[in-house]
Design a protein around this motif. Structure first.
Motif, PDB file in Angstrom:
ATOM      1  N   GLU A 178      33.605  31.135  46.357  1.00 18.39           N
ATOM      2  CA  GLU A 178      34.803  30.689  45.621  1.00 18.39           C
ATOM      3  C   GLU A 178      35.277  31.767  44.650  1.00 18.39           C
ATOM      4  O   GLU A 178      36.464  32.061  44.537  1.00 18.39           O
ATOM      5  CB  GLU A 178      34.500  29.398  44.851  1.00 18.39           C
ATOM      6  CG  GLU A 178      34.382  28.196  45.778  1.00 18.39           C
ATOM      7  CD  GLU A 178      33.942  26.934  45.043  1.00 18.39           C
ATOM      8  OE1 GLU A 178      33.966  26.925  43.805  1.00 18.39           O
ATOM      9  OE2 GLU A 178      33.570  25.967  45.737  1.00 18.39           O
ATOM     10  N   ARG A 179      34.305  32.354  43.962  1.00 16.93           N
ATOM     11  CA  ARG A 179      34.610  33.380  42.965  1.00 16.93           C
ATOM     12  C   ARG A 179      35.284  34.588  43.615  1.00 16.93           C
ATOM     13  O   ARG A 179      36.286  35.104  43.115  1.00 16.93           O
ATOM     14  CB  ARG A 179      33.268  33.805  42.373  1.00 16.93           C
ATOM     15  CG  ARG A 179      33.296  34.294  40.979  1.00 16.93           C
ATOM     16  CD  ARG A 179      31.865  34.596  40.548  1.00 16.93           C
ATOM     17  NE  ARG A 179      31.267  33.518  39.792  1.00 16.93           N
ATOM     18  CZ  ARG A 179      29.955  33.408  39.558  1.00 16.93           C
ATOM     19  NH1 ARG A 179      29.106  34.304  40.050  1.00 16.93           N
ATOM     20  NH2 ARG A 179      29.499  32.412  38.853  1.00 16.93           N
ATOM     21  N   ALA A 186      38.783  33.929  45.103  1.00 15.12           N
ATOM     22  CA  ALA A 186      39.756  33.842  44.011  1.00 15.12           C
ATOM     23  C   ALA A 186      40.117  35.243  43.507  1.00 15.12           C
ATOM     24  O   ALA A 186      41.296  35.559  43.300  1.00 15.12           O
ATOM     25  CB  ALA A 186      39.207  32.989  42.871  1.00 15.12           C
ATOM     26  N   SER A 233      42.315  37.044  46.085  1.00 16.04           N
ATOM     27  CA  SER A 233      43.716  36.615  46.154  1.00 16.04           C
ATOM     28  C   SER A 233      44.455  37.008  44.882  1.00 16.04           C
ATOM     29  O   SER A 233      45.618  37.394  44.928  1.00 16.04           O
ATOM     30  CB  SER A 233      43.837  35.128  46.474  1.00 16.04           C
ATOM     31  OG  SER A 233      43.441  34.364  45.387  1.00 16.04           O
ATOM     32  N   GLU A 234      43.757  36.978  43.734  1.00 18.88           N
ATOM     33  CA  GLU A 234      44.388  37.420  42.481  1.00 18.88           C
ATOM     34  C   GLU A 234      44.795  38.890  42.565  1.00 18.88           C
ATOM     35  O   GLU A 234      45.884  39.274  42.125  1.00 18.88           O
ATOM     36  CB  GLU A 234      43.391  37.221  41.334  1.00 18.88           C
ATOM     37  CG  GLU A 234      43.894  37.727  39.992  1.00 18.88           C
ATOM     38  CD  GLU A 234      42.758  37.924  38.980  1.00 18.88           C
ATOM     39  OE1 GLU A 234      41.754  37.208  39.065  1.00 18.88           O
ATOM     40  OE2 GLU A 234      42.893  38.811  38.116  1.00 18.88           O
ATOM     41  N   GLU A 290      36.403  25.475  54.778  1.00 22.48           N
ATOM     42  CA  GLU A 290      37.828  25.166  54.607  1.00 22.48           C
ATOM     43  C   GLU A 290      38.545  26.257  53.807  1.00 22.48           C
ATOM     44  O   GLU A 290      39.591  26.760  54.199  1.00 22.48           O
ATOM     45  CB  GLU A 290      37.967  23.821  53.904  1.00 22.48           C
ATOM     46  CG  GLU A 290      39.287  23.144  54.169  1.00 22.48           C
ATOM     47  CD  GLU A 290      39.290  21.719  53.611  1.00 22.48           C
ATOM     48  OE1 GLU A 290      40.374  21.214  53.334  1.00 22.48           O
ATOM     49  OE2 GLU A 290      38.189  21.142  53.429  1.00 22.48           O
ATOM     50  N   LEU A 291      37.922  26.633  52.690  1.00 21.04           N
ATOM     51  CA  LEU A 291      38.496  27.679  51.839  1.00 21.04           C
ATOM     52  C   LEU A 291      38.605  29.002  52.607  1.00 21.04           C
ATOM     53  O   LEU A 291      39.623  29.693  52.543  1.00 21.04           O
ATOM     54  CB  LEU A 291      37.619  27.852  50.597  1.00 21.04           C
ATOM     55  CG  LEU A 291      37.950  29.017  49.664  1.00 21.04           C
ATOM     56  CD1 LEU A 291      39.320  28.831  49.043  1.00 21.04           C
ATOM     57  CD2 LEU A 291      36.898  29.141  48.565  1.00 21.04           C
ATOM     58  N   GLN A 311      41.369  28.774  55.245  1.00 19.49           N
ATOM     59  CA  GLN A 311      42.734  28.761  54.711  1.00 19.49           C
ATOM     60  C   GLN A 311      43.105  30.073  54.026  1.00 19.49           C
ATOM     61  O   GLN A 311      44.270  30.419  53.954  1.00 19.49           O
ATOM     62  CB  GLN A 311      42.911  27.568  53.766  1.00 19.49           C
ATOM     63  CG  GLN A 311      43.063  26.296  54.572  1.00 19.49           C
ATOM     64  CD  GLN A 311      42.993  25.045  53.733  1.00 19.49           C
ATOM     65  OE1 GLN A 311      42.607  25.068  52.582  1.00 19.49           O
ATOM     66  NE2 GLN A 311      43.384  23.930  54.333  1.00 19.49           N
ATOM     67  N   SER A 312      42.109  30.784  53.527  1.00 17.07           N
ATOM     68  CA  SER A 312      42.433  32.060  52.883  1.00 17.07           C
ATOM     69  C   SER A 312      42.290  33.229  53.865  1.00 17.07           C
ATOM     70  O   SER A 312      42.413  34.380  53.469  1.00 17.07           O
ATOM     71  CB  SER A 312      41.521  32.273  51.673  1.00 17.07           C
ATOM     72  OG  SER A 312      40.172  32.332  52.087  1.00 17.07           O
TER      73      SER A 312
END
Lengths: 430, 445
Positions: free
Chosen positions: A251-252, A255, A258-259, A277-278, A281-282
């Motif tokens: 997750e980290r 994130a 994408s940032e 899922e993450l 989708q990413s």
């Protein structure tokens, strides 16, 4: 005397790891062909010429002067790819960034950064790991310099070649990042600092690009932007490998990617089954380590470990299957496990935990090639592709299976016979 | 964050209010801001929908009999280091480039334990290794959710400062007591004077940075050619402090360093939102109150280091009487589990009323963090962050029975106790299985 010379020659050949036999043309006949890009050909042939695959199909005629190899009962796979590796890099790799320099006082000192270093410039063709890998069916490794936050640029290299330059398939395929700390030598001293540093570097790189572009157009009347090799190296690396083993790290890092608008690939992935899922989708591919987490062998038997750690270990082999089901591109990597038999055993564990064998093969061939943008050149058995093949006498993941030949750039290699396993109670213990 | 990821996160987050309404009846309701009500409280759509002697239960509501029980707002800890994989970036004297949001660990068991002690909101701070530390944020303890979903929406971000022994302790591990030297912070400053210098220097740089951007913007509006300044993650948060967009939480102990910081802040034109620990704050209560600065302190921790020698347990009460907004914090994963009992000490020492004592861990920290419109008391329209106790919360014999955040239940004592055998057997299975897998490998000589 003559016999001695002969023996010596043979020995030399053995040591060199079966020097390639007459390069050129081959017809592999009557083989079972696992193309990966398409359905399996139960009985077909592969024509190899000039280091490339010339044709694949049934009833092919051998080109003039070709060696014909009867592959009846044998299976041909694309050569295996280690998606994140050090095979072929000198064992003592010491690009330590600011080693020896005074401790970094902040991001401006570019601590633990050698982003400009290219693995392609460090290949040692005589490394033993190359032969071990090749004998185990690996024809290609994606090698990265290690050890720093910005460790340097990776190269795709084939597992054979007289000279380093010949081994290189692609010379700069991405930047290898870790989130390590300085170990008491200045900034960064924590995970907090490492992540902040990565963020600052990408902001700096963006600014560097802008400032250089403006200066390029107006060289009079503007201050000259300072040359910065750390930023040059970052800007040369369009793909970024980020460490992420646990769900939290996944997750980290997604994130952060994408940032900073990074094209990222995560490596580690043992808890990726929780984040499919993450990842899907990413559009983040994952390199899954074949070194599953396990309790240290010398761990205190009384050590009480949290359920979270126990679950991570228990479920790690299920991660590849979950990724396949979710359609997340993933590839396997050796992560310090250098014996291909151990690697195949680890893949088998993933298969037993729900990964389809065809997906396992793809994760060792075409998917890593696609992740690094060279899917048109290696990773499957198709005309025009580099002739990297492995020929076995059975299913790749069956422990009884033997590798008969490995083709690297169209050159045929026969693995040395494996050392017989030591009988219990005899020989040196580990 | 790209749009898809963002959408994914949003869709993963449960719609607030998706839970059935909850009504607690016949309870003693300690609203903190509007006295005590004997009656019912209704939690609906994530908010407190009604409080009163008689409240009609809507259809489908979960009805809880609160007879003999107490209800209070969720506890807010203004100083915590739970749920983080790293606390200090101690290698530099100004580490404002680092952010706690980067290292959040939503699976830290301390979250659940804090929840069991009634804490629903925590201010997650950087450590005190350096004069200017990292960026901080406010979290709700929505145990089981990911880090993004636990963030307190709309809460203003903060930054940690630190004065005194810790930032000047060159090369020594925080904690003192002869701990081995920590080479990670072998750097300036080595004195309290140096700490002040670092802060002044940093804000001088921040002002220059602010000016460089203003200069660049002015040039581009005039149509002049200019290269934009490089973004500096260290100075950006300090500019936000100057612009009032980031709250300063300053770790401190002694009255001299407190005054130093207040004066430096006056000079540079920014506010100190809270003084953390501030065990000598009672000596300079007027100066603190004049600036609207809050104090977040310990109830009775004392003498654990040189600068804590002059601490008195009356600190919170004296400051309260002098008009300072005071909170009691934990700074600790163990203490965070009984902040209610810590607050109670202010009744014994200094004679605060029960409501004033409860304020120290509810509405006051909410005010300090500028989230008092959303949380901190039981008022209609506020977030349904609610605790159910089996007795008065300030009693040593009372326990938290249930915890709701945004109207959703996150802790239930009975369920926890009932679920333990099952958890233990799951763990045993995992241990046994792992042991069985490792056994054959162990047989090799």
């Amino acid at each position: 005397m003559r016999r001695t010379v002969c023996r010596l020659a043979l020995l030399a050949m053995a040591v060199n790891g079966m020097r390639a036999q007459a390069p050129g043309r081959y017809l592999l006949r009557d083989a079972r062909i696992v193309r990966v890009s398409g359905p399996v050909l139960e009985r077909g042939s592969v024509v190899i010429r000039n280091g490339l695959i010339e044709a694949v199909g049934a009833n092919l005629t051998p080109p003039p002067g070709a060696w014909v190899i009867d592959c009846n009962g044998l299976t041909v796979y694309p050569g295996l790819i280690d998606a994140l590796s050090t095979w072929g890099l000198p064992s003592q790799s010491g690009a330590g960034g600011r080693n020896g320099a005074s401790p970094a006082a902040g991001p401006e000192d570019r601590p633990l950064t050698v982003s400009w270093v290219k693995a392609a410039d460090q290949i040692a063709p005589s490394e033993r790991a190359i032969q071990t890998a090749r004998d185990g069916g690996y024809t290609t490794a994606v090698v990265f310099p290690r050890g720093n936050i910005f460790s340097g640029q990776g190269a795709v290299i084939n597992m054979a070649g007289e000279r380093a330059g010949q081994m290189v398939v692609a010379d700069s395929v991405g930047q290898f990042l870790t989130l390590r700390t300085s170990g008491g030598r200045g900034y960064p001293a924590s995970l907090l600092g490492s992540i902040a540093y990565v963020r600052q570097i990408y902001l700096d790189a963006e600014h560097y690009k802008t400032a250089k572009a403006i200066y390029e157009k107006h060289q009079e009347g503007l201050p000259r932007p300072a040359y910065d090799r750390a930023l040059e190296g970052v800007l040369d690396s369009s793909l970024v490998l980020l460490p992420a083993e646990t769900a939290i790290e996944i997750e980290r890092m997604t994130a952060l990617a994408s940032e900073l608008k990074l094209k990222a690939v995560l490596y580690g992935g043992h808890e990726a089954w929780r984040e499919t899922e993450l990842l899907q989708q990413s559009h983040t591919p994952v390199l899954v380590s074949l070194k599953y987490p396990e309790r240290a062998r010398d761990a205190d038997p009384a050590l009480d470990e949290p359920v979270r750690v126990l679950r991570l270990r228990e479920n790690a082999p299920a991660a590849p299957g979950a990724l396949a089901k979710a359609g997340v591109p993933f590839a396997f990597y050796s992560d310090g496990v250098n014996n291909p038999r151990d690697l195949m055993r680890a893949v088998k564990k993933a298969i037993d935990a729900g990964l389809a064998p065809a997906d396992a093969i793809r994760a060792l061939t075409l998917t890593p090639a696609e992740i690094y943008g060279i899917g048109k050149r290696i990773g499957s058995i198709d005309p025009g592709k580099i002739a990297n093949l492995v020929v076995t006498d059975g299913d790749l993941f069956n422990p009884e299976t033997k590798i008969k030949y490995t083709f690297v750039d169209g050159n045929k290699f026969e693995p040395l016979p494996e050392e017989p396993p030591a009988r219990p109670g005899r020989g040196p213990s580990r | 964050m790209n749009k898809l990821t963002w959408l994914a996160l949003v869709s993963l987050a449960p719609a607030i209010g998706a839970d059935a309404p909850v009504i607690i009846q016949n309870a003693t309701i300690l609203t903190v801001t509007n006295g005590t009500v004997r009656g019912s409280i209704l939690l609906q759509n994530g908010k407190i929908a009604a409080i009163g002697e008689r409240v009609t239960a809507p259809e489908g509501a979960t009805v809880i009999d609160g007879a003999g029980k107490y209800v209070m707002p969720g506890i807010i800890d203004c100083h915590s280091h739970i749920m983080a994989d790293a606390i200090n970036e101690g290698a530099v004297s100004v580490s404002s480039m680092v952010a706690m949001t980067d290292v959040l660990n939503p699976e830290d068991i301390a979250i659940y334990r804090a929840l069991a002690g009634g804490v629903t909101t925590a201010n997650i701070l950087h450590g005190s290794a350096n004069p200017i530390g990292g960026k901080t944020l406010v979290m709700k303890l929505r145990w089981g959710r990911n880090a993004e979903e636990m963030k307190f929406a709309g809460a203003m971000p903060g930054i940690k400062f630190a004065l005194g022994e810790n930032p000047k302790r060159r090369g020594n591990a925080p904690g003192g007591g002869g701990a081995p030297p920590n080479p990670a912070n072998l750097r300036y400053p080595a004195t309290r004077m140096g700490v002040e210098d670092v802060i002044r220097e940093a804000f001088t740089q921040a002002k220059a940075y602010q000016a460089s951007w203003e200069d660049y913007r002015a040039k581009t509006t005039r149509g002049e050619l200019a290269i934009p300044p490089a973004r500096d993650l260290k100075l950006e948060p300090l500019v936000e402090v100057l612009e009032g967009k980031r709250l300063v939480h300053a770790h401190c102990y002694r009255q001299d360093e407190i005054l130093m910081l207040l004066h430096a802040a006056d000079e540079f034109g920014f506010k100190i939102r809270t003084l953390q620990h501030a065990l000598e704050a009672y000596k300079v209560a007027k100066e603190i109150a004049d600036r609207g600065t809050g104090v977040s302190t310990f109830a009775d921790w004392w003498d654990y280091k040189m600068e804590a020698e002059d601490a008195i347990p009356y600190n919170a009460a004296i400051l309260t009487r002098k008009g300072v907004v005071v909170s009691i914090n934990s700074d600790d994963p163990e203490l965070i589990r009984h902040l209610d009992k810590e607050a109670a000490k202010a009744v014994r020492y200094g004679g605060l009323s029960e409501t004033e004592a409860l304020s120290l861990i509810t509405i006051n920290p909410a005010k300090q963090l500028l989230i008092d419109k959303q949380v901190g008391s039981l008022e209609v329209g506020k977030d349904a962050d609610v605790l159910l106790y089996d007795g008065h919360p300030l009693s040593n014999f009372s326990k938290v029975l249930k915890v709701w955040i945004d109207g959703r239940e996150y802790f239930d004592r009975d369920q926890d106790l009932a679920g333990r055998p099952q958890k233990q057997s799951e763990k045993k299975d995992l241990v046994d299985k792992a042991a069985a897998e490792q056994r054959p490998a162990r047989q090799t000589p």
